[in-house]
Design a protein around this motif. Sequence first.
Motif, PDB file in Angstrom:
ATOM      1  N   GLY A  38      77.132 -20.492  -1.186  1.00  0.00           N
ATOM      2  CA  GLY A  38      78.432 -19.842  -1.334  1.00  0.00           C
ATOM      3  C   GLY A  38      78.434 -18.457  -0.710  1.00  0.00           C
ATOM      4  N   LYS A  39      77.351 -17.739  -0.893  1.00  0.00           N
ATOM      5  CA  LYS A  39      77.206 -16.401  -0.311  1.00  0.00           C
ATOM      6  C   LYS A  39      77.252 -16.469   1.207  1.00  0.00           C
ATOM      7  CE  LYS A  39      74.080 -12.399  -0.438  1.00  0.00           C
ATOM      8  NZ  LYS A  39      72.795 -11.888  -0.990  1.00  0.00           N
ATOM      9  N   ASN A  40      76.788 -17.594   1.763  1.00  0.00           N
ATOM     10  CA  ASN A  40      76.777 -17.790   3.214  1.00  0.00           C
ATOM     11  C   ASN A  40      77.979 -18.579   3.706  1.00  0.00           C
ATOM     12  OD1 ASN A  40      74.117 -16.795   4.689  1.00  0.00           O
ATOM     13  ND2 ASN A  40      73.583 -17.344   2.597  1.00  0.00           N
ATOM     14  N   HIS A  41      79.036 -18.594   2.863  1.00  0.00           N
ATOM     15  CA  HIS A  41      80.364 -19.071   3.254  1.00  0.00           C
ATOM     16  C   HIS A  41      80.485 -20.582   3.454  1.00  0.00           C
ATOM     17  CE1 HIS A  41      81.381 -14.755   4.850  1.00  0.00           C
ATOM     18  NE2 HIS A  41      81.129 -14.794   3.546  1.00  0.00           N
ATOM     19  N   ALA A  42      79.617 -21.363   2.819  1.00  0.00           N
ATOM     20  CA  ALA A  42      79.804 -22.814   2.829  1.00  0.00           C
ATOM     21  C   ALA A  42      80.838 -23.203   1.782  1.00  0.00           C
ATOM     22  CB  ALA A  42      78.483 -23.518   2.531  1.00  0.00           C
ATOM     23  N   SER A  43      81.490 -24.329   1.978  1.00  0.00           N
ATOM     24  CA  SER A  43      82.277 -24.964   0.919  1.00  0.00           C
ATOM     25  C   SER A  43      81.313 -25.856   0.159  1.00  0.00           C
ATOM     26  CB  SER A  43      83.416 -25.789   1.515  1.00  0.00           C
ATOM     27  OG  SER A  43      84.330 -24.950   2.202  1.00  0.00           O
ATOM     28  N   VAL A  44      81.217 -25.653  -1.157  1.00  0.00           N
ATOM     29  CA  VAL A  44      80.145 -26.262  -1.933  1.00  0.00           C
ATOM     30  C   VAL A  44      80.680 -27.285  -2.930  1.00  0.00           C
ATOM     31  CG1 VAL A  44      78.168 -25.821  -3.423  1.00  0.00           C
ATOM     32  CG2 VAL A  44      78.852 -24.103  -1.741  1.00  0.00           C
ATOM     33  N   GLY A  71      74.023 -27.569 -11.418  1.00  0.00           N
ATOM     34  CA  GLY A  71      74.410 -26.727 -12.552  1.00  0.00           C
ATOM     35  C   GLY A  71      73.312 -25.818 -13.057  1.00  0.00           C
ATOM     36  N   THR A  72      72.056 -26.184 -12.802  1.00  0.00           N
ATOM     37  CA  THR A  72      70.940 -25.413 -13.353  1.00  0.00           C
ATOM     38  C   THR A  72      69.804 -25.303 -12.338  1.00  0.00           C
ATOM     39  OG1 THR A  72      69.917 -27.416 -14.290  1.00  0.00           O
ATOM     40  CG2 THR A  72      71.449 -26.185 -15.716  1.00  0.00           C
ATOM     41  N   GLY A  73      68.837 -24.450 -12.655  1.00  0.00           N
ATOM     42  CA  GLY A  73      67.592 -24.381 -11.909  1.00  0.00           C
ATOM     43  C   GLY A  73      67.738 -24.130 -10.421  1.00  0.00           C
ATOM     44  N   ILE A  74      66.949 -24.861  -9.645  1.00  0.00           N
ATOM     45  CA  ILE A  74      66.939 -24.692  -8.193  1.00  0.00           C
ATOM     46  C   ILE A  74      68.301 -25.017  -7.594  1.00  0.00           C
ATOM     47  CG2 ILE A  74      65.980 -25.630  -6.041  1.00  0.00           C
ATOM     48  CD1 ILE A  74      63.298 -25.947  -7.583  1.00  0.00           C
ATOM     49  N   GLY A  75      68.932 -26.087  -8.066  1.00  0.00           N
ATOM     50  CA  GLY A  75      70.237 -26.468  -7.540  1.00  0.00           C
ATOM     51  C   GLY A  75      71.272 -25.375  -7.700  1.00  0.00           C
ATOM     52  N   LYS A  76      71.245 -24.709  -8.829  1.00  0.00           N
ATOM     53  CA  LYS A  76      72.172 -23.597  -9.091  1.00  0.00           C
ATOM     54  C   LYS A  76      71.970 -22.477  -8.085  1.00  0.00           C
ATOM     55  CE  LYS A  76      72.895 -19.971 -12.576  1.00  0.00           C
ATOM     56  NZ  LYS A  76      72.518 -19.513 -13.937  1.00  0.00           N
ATOM     57  N   GLU A  77      70.720 -22.107  -7.832  1.00  0.00           N
ATOM     58  CA  GLU A  77      70.444 -21.005  -6.912  1.00  0.00           C
ATOM     59  C   GLU A  77      70.770 -21.388  -5.474  1.00  0.00           C
ATOM     60  OE1 GLU A  77      69.992 -18.080  -7.926  1.00  0.00           O
ATOM     61  OE2 GLU A  77      69.701 -18.624 -10.033  1.00  0.00           O
ATOM     62  N   VAL A  78      70.545 -22.645  -5.112  1.00  0.00           N
ATOM     63  CA  VAL A  78      70.927 -23.112  -3.782  1.00  0.00           C
ATOM     64  C   VAL A  78      72.439 -23.015  -3.613  1.00  0.00           C
ATOM     65  CG1 VAL A  78      71.052 -25.111  -2.245  1.00  0.00           C
ATOM     66  CG2 VAL A  78      68.934 -24.622  -3.487  1.00  0.00           C
ATOM     67  N   ALA A  79      73.175 -23.468  -4.623  1.00  0.00           N
ATOM     68  CA  ALA A  79      74.632 -23.444  -4.562  1.00  0.00           C
ATOM     69  C   ALA A  79      75.163 -22.024  -4.391  1.00  0.00           C
ATOM     70  CB  ALA A  79      75.211 -24.080  -5.822  1.00  0.00           C
ATOM     71  N   LYS A  80      74.627 -21.093  -5.156  1.00  0.00           N
ATOM     72  CA  LYS A  80      75.075 -19.698  -5.066  1.00  0.00           C
ATOM     73  C   LYS A  80      74.743 -19.094  -3.704  1.00  0.00           C
ATOM     74  CE  LYS A  80      73.882 -17.244  -8.693  1.00  0.00           C
ATOM     75  NZ  LYS A  80      73.059 -16.796  -9.842  1.00  0.00           N
ATOM     76  N   LEU A  81      73.557 -19.408  -3.183  1.00  0.00           N
ATOM     77  CA  LEU A  81      73.166 -18.884  -1.873  1.00  0.00           C
ATOM     78  C   LEU A  81      74.038 -19.474  -0.773  1.00  0.00           C
ATOM     79  CD1 LEU A  81      71.189 -17.060  -0.358  1.00  0.00           C
ATOM     80  CD2 LEU A  81      69.619 -19.011  -0.219  1.00  0.00           C
ATOM     81  N   MET A 117      82.891 -15.056  -4.569  1.00  0.00           N
ATOM     82  CA  MET A 117      82.315 -14.642  -3.283  1.00  0.00           C
ATOM     83  C   MET A 117      83.280 -14.890  -2.122  1.00  0.00           C
ATOM     84  SD  MET A 117      78.539 -16.366  -3.683  1.00  0.00           S
ATOM     85  CE  MET A 117      77.507 -16.121  -5.133  1.00  0.00           C
ATOM     86  N   GLY A 118      84.377 -15.598  -2.409  1.00  0.00           N
ATOM     87  CA  GLY A 118      85.347 -15.907  -1.367  1.00  0.00           C
ATOM     88  C   GLY A 118      85.159 -17.268  -0.726  1.00  0.00           C
ATOM     89  N   MET A 151      76.057 -17.722   7.636  1.00  0.00           N
ATOM     90  CA  MET A 151      75.179 -18.720   8.242  1.00  0.00           C
ATOM     91  C   MET A 151      75.696 -20.148   8.084  1.00  0.00           C
ATOM     92  SD  MET A 151      71.520 -17.082   7.122  1.00  0.00           S
ATOM     93  CE  MET A 151      70.645 -18.567   7.575  1.00  0.00           C
ATOM     94  N   LEU A 152      76.554 -20.374   7.102  1.00  0.00           N
ATOM     95  CA  LEU A 152      77.060 -21.726   6.859  1.00  0.00           C
ATOM     96  C   LEU A 152      78.586 -21.798   6.938  1.00  0.00           C
ATOM     97  CD1 LEU A 152      74.781 -22.756   3.833  1.00  0.00           C
ATOM     98  CD2 LEU A 152      74.433 -23.289   6.257  1.00  0.00           C
ATOM     99  N   THR A 153      79.194 -20.843   7.603  1.00  0.00           N
ATOM    100  CA  THR A 153      80.649 -20.820   7.711  1.00  0.00           C
ATOM    101  C   THR A 153      81.167 -22.122   8.321  1.00  0.00           C
ATOM    102  OG1 THR A 153      80.660 -18.417   7.969  1.00  0.00           O
ATOM    103  CG2 THR A 153      82.617 -19.600   8.706  1.00  0.00           C
ATOM    104  N   GLY A 154      82.142 -22.719   7.650  1.00  0.00           N
ATOM    105  CA  GLY A 154      82.745 -23.967   8.125  1.00  0.00           C
ATOM    106  C   GLY A 154      82.019 -25.217   7.702  1.00  0.00           C
TER     107      GLY A 154
END
Length: 250
Positions: free
Chosen positions: A25-31, A13-23, A52-53, A1-4
Motif C-alpha cells: 500500500g505504501k508503494n501505491h499498489a491496489s491491494v 490480516g496478520t503476521g507477514i501477510g499484514k506487513e506485506v500488505a502495508k508495504l 496511505m492513499g 514501486m508498485l503504482t498501477g
Amino acid sequence: MLTGKVAIITGAGTGIGKEVAKLFGKNHASVVLNYRSSEKQANEVKEEIEKMGSKAITVKADISNYDDCKNLVQTTVKEFGHVDILINNSGMGLTRDTILDITNEEYHRLMTINVDGTYYMTTLVLEQMEKQKTGGSIVSISSSAVAQPSSGNGVYAMSKAAIELLMRSVAQNHGEHGIRCNIVAPGPTETNMVNEYFSEEKRKRVTKEIPLRRFGDPKETAQAVLFFASDMSSYVTGQKIHVDGGRTIR
C-alpha cells in the motif's frame, strides 16, 4: 514501486501477510486482502492502506477450498480489472516432538492449506495473467525448515518444499509469458504462529543458532517480498531468498 499494480495477498490480516500488505500500500499498489477468520484485523489493515492513499478491499476465503479461491480471483478482477501480483502467504504451521506424534487429521489439514491452497491460487492467477498478456509476479512464502528439517517439523517442511518445486516449475514453464515466480523463505519470525510453537526454552536454543542472534521481524520478510514483486527483480525468476538471520549458513 508498485503504482498501477493489483496485488492479491493471502492471509493478509496478520503476521507477514499484514506487513506485506502495508508495504505494498505504501508503494501505491491496489491491494486485495484475503482472510479466513481475521476479519477485524484485515479491515484494520485496509483502513491503514487507504490512509496511505492506496486502494484496498478485503475478501473472505478459505484457500483450501477451490471455489473460495476462484471467487477471490474473480472478485479481484471485477473490482480492479486485472491481477499483476500474487503473494501466496497463507499457511499453517505444525511442529511436534517427532513425526509419529502427528495425527492423520493434522497431516491432511496442513497439506490442504499449504500445498492445495497454493496450487489453487497459483493456477487461477496464472490463467488470469495469461489472458491479460501483461506478465506478472507470483511470490510464495516458504520456510527455512526446507533447508533445515527435523523429525518434528518434517511434514511442515515437506509442504513448503512442495511449494518451492511448484514455483520453480511455473517459473520454467511460464516465463515466456513474462510471468515470474519466486520464493521467500523466512527463518523464525516474530509472528503468532511462531510464538505458538516456540517455548521459551526452544526460543533461547534456536536464537543461539542464528548468527544475528534474534528472530526476524515480519517487516524484514516483507522487504524481500517487495523485491520479488516489483520491477527491481525484473530479470529474476525461479529463485529463493532466505530471510533467516543467517541460520541456514550451517
